[in-house]
Design an enzyme around this catalytic site. Structure first.
Site, short mmCIF file in Angstrom:
data_model
loop_
_atom_site.label_atom_id
_atom_site.label_comp_id
_atom_site.label_asym_id
_atom_site.label_seq_id
_atom_site.Cartn_x
_atom_site.Cartn_y
_atom_site.Cartn_z
N ASP A 45 -18.70 1.00 -39.01
CA ASP A 45 -17.47 1.56 -38.46
C ASP A 45 -17.19 0.89 -37.10
O ASP A 45 -18.08 0.84 -36.24
CB ASP A 45 -17.69 3.07 -38.28
CG ASP A 45 -16.42 3.83 -38.00
OD1 ASP A 45 -15.33 3.35 -38.35
OD2 ASP A 45 -16.53 4.95 -37.43
N HIS A 101 -8.75 9.31 -32.35
CA HIS A 101 -10.15 9.72 -32.46
C HIS A 101 -10.45 10.95 -31.62
O HIS A 101 -9.77 11.21 -30.62
CB HIS A 101 -11.07 8.57 -32.04
CG HIS A 101 -11.07 7.43 -33.01
ND1 HIS A 101 -10.43 6.25 -32.77
CD2 HIS A 101 -11.61 7.32 -34.25
CE1 HIS A 101 -10.58 5.44 -33.80
NE2 HIS A 101 -11.30 6.06 -34.71
N ASP A 135 -15.21 12.15 -38.70
CA ASP A 135 -16.44 12.29 -37.92
C ASP A 135 -16.39 13.58 -37.10
O ASP A 135 -17.29 14.43 -37.18
CB ASP A 135 -16.60 11.07 -36.99
CG ASP A 135 -17.95 11.04 -36.30
OD1 ASP A 135 -18.78 11.93 -36.56
OD2 ASP A 135 -18.19 10.12 -35.50
#
Ligand code: G3H
Ligand code: 13P
Ligand code: ZN
Length: 326
Positions: free
Chosen positions: A96, A192, A273
């Protein structure tokens, strides 16, 4: 330098077949990050139980935290564990946010079946040159490569960006042709981490830019598109964390129905995540607060692992649509 291993020796697969099935089937393959045993056990268990293909993701930070040899051997363990459970789900091991050719090369040589080279912060031509170099190397070993165009807001591993810049659809054909990538991560409003938007009280998160996604799909029919920063920041976990001593006011993510819509179109890989991190933190905090005498990590990490299994099953079944598609 550890020994060279090809991913096929570990029972892993590249993303070619899983992406082509996902594009045709109108669902997305889940890409879950892991850094430790319990996370990996939960991912494998939940994906085997829901019969979902899966991409196991390792960031540069994860490699530094857990040791690259350890993580690769854990991926081998993941494949064998799934087979022991009687499951034949395809499993990909993916880097990633690779930030250099050397890191991608090292991952290809140590058993990864897919790598991302993230040149999204570079000037366009430099992004093309770096991505092409990784593709030329990785494809010799039948390893898939993900590139990125457009910059997400927030932190991209060690690459930080104050503001997002959406992917420019007029660049995607040129980028894909010149680089030879197998999939493309784009920026359409995700970011993110656990604080994706700054919202006023009662305000709903803004919609993802489905117009950009549609334009990309028109220019690249059937080409696999990837969505990073796709956690929903599940509010029940944020509430539990705050209830048991945490401080995560204002944490907010991408609504599930928007992810479902993206998964039904050209998006065929969705990266998650933060939601897993929230689930683990919420359950560890709750368990320790409710069992102040407990000091066996298996107890509180076991509780976290159970929650993570439930979360991943929910994602596969109700959000990505990957359940039953292995
Ligand atoms: O996109 C980044 C992933 O969530 C990995 O995060 O670099 O903290 O391991 P990390
Ligand atoms: P989240 O922080 O939204 O989970 O995104 C994860 C990701 O994109 C990993 O590459
Ligand atoms: Zn990402």
């Amino acid at each position: 330098m550890s020994k060279k291993v090809h991913y096929s020796e570990l029972g892993l697969v590249n993303t070619k077949e899983m992406f082509s099935k996902a594009v045709d089937g109108g669902y997305a393959i889940p890409a879950y990050n892991f850094n430790n045993l319990e996370q990996l056990q939960a991912i494998v268990t939940a994906c085997a139980q829901t019969n979902s293909p899966v991409i196991l993701q390792i960031s540069k930070g994860a490699r530094n935290y857990a040791n690259s040899v350890m993580l690769r051997c854990m991926a081998l363990g993941a494949v064998e564990m799934a087979r022991e459970m009687g499951s034949n789900i395809p499993i990909t091991l993916h880097l990633d946010h690779g930030d250099s050719f050397e890191l991608c090369q090292s991952c290809v040589e140590s058993g990864f079946s897919s790598v991302m080279i993230d040149g999204s912060h570079l000037p366009y031509e430099e992004n093309i040159a770096l991505t092409r170099k990784v593709v030329d190397f990785a494809h010799q070993f039948d390893v898939s490569v993900e590139g990125e165009l457009g910059v997400l807001a927030g932190i991209e591993d060690e690459v930080s960006a104050e503001n997002s810049s959406y992917t420019r659809p007029e660049e995607v054909e040129d980028f894909v042709t010149k680089t030879g990538v197998d999939s493309l991560a784009i920026s359409i409003g995700t970011s993110h981490g656990a604080y994706k938007f700054k919202l006023k009280a009662g305000q709903a998160p803004p919609s993802l830019r489905f117009d950009i996604l549609a334009e990309v799909e028109k220019r690249l029919p059937r080409f696999p598109i990837v969505l990073h920063g796709a956690s929903s920041v599940i509010q029940s976990y944020v509430t539990l964390i705050n209830q048991y001593g945490g401080k995560m006011e204002g944490a907010v993510g991408i609504p599930e129905e928007q992810l479902r819509k993206a998964a039904a179109s050209a998006v065929c890989k969705i990266n998650i995540d933060s939601d897993g991190r929230l689930a683990v933190t919420a359950k560890v905090r709750e368990y320790l607060a409710q069992h102040p005498n407990e000091f066996d990590p298996r107890k509180y990490l076991g509780a976290a692992r159970e929650e993570l299994i439930a979360l991943i099953k929910h994602k596969n079944e109700a959000v990505l649509g990957s359940a039953g598609k292995a």
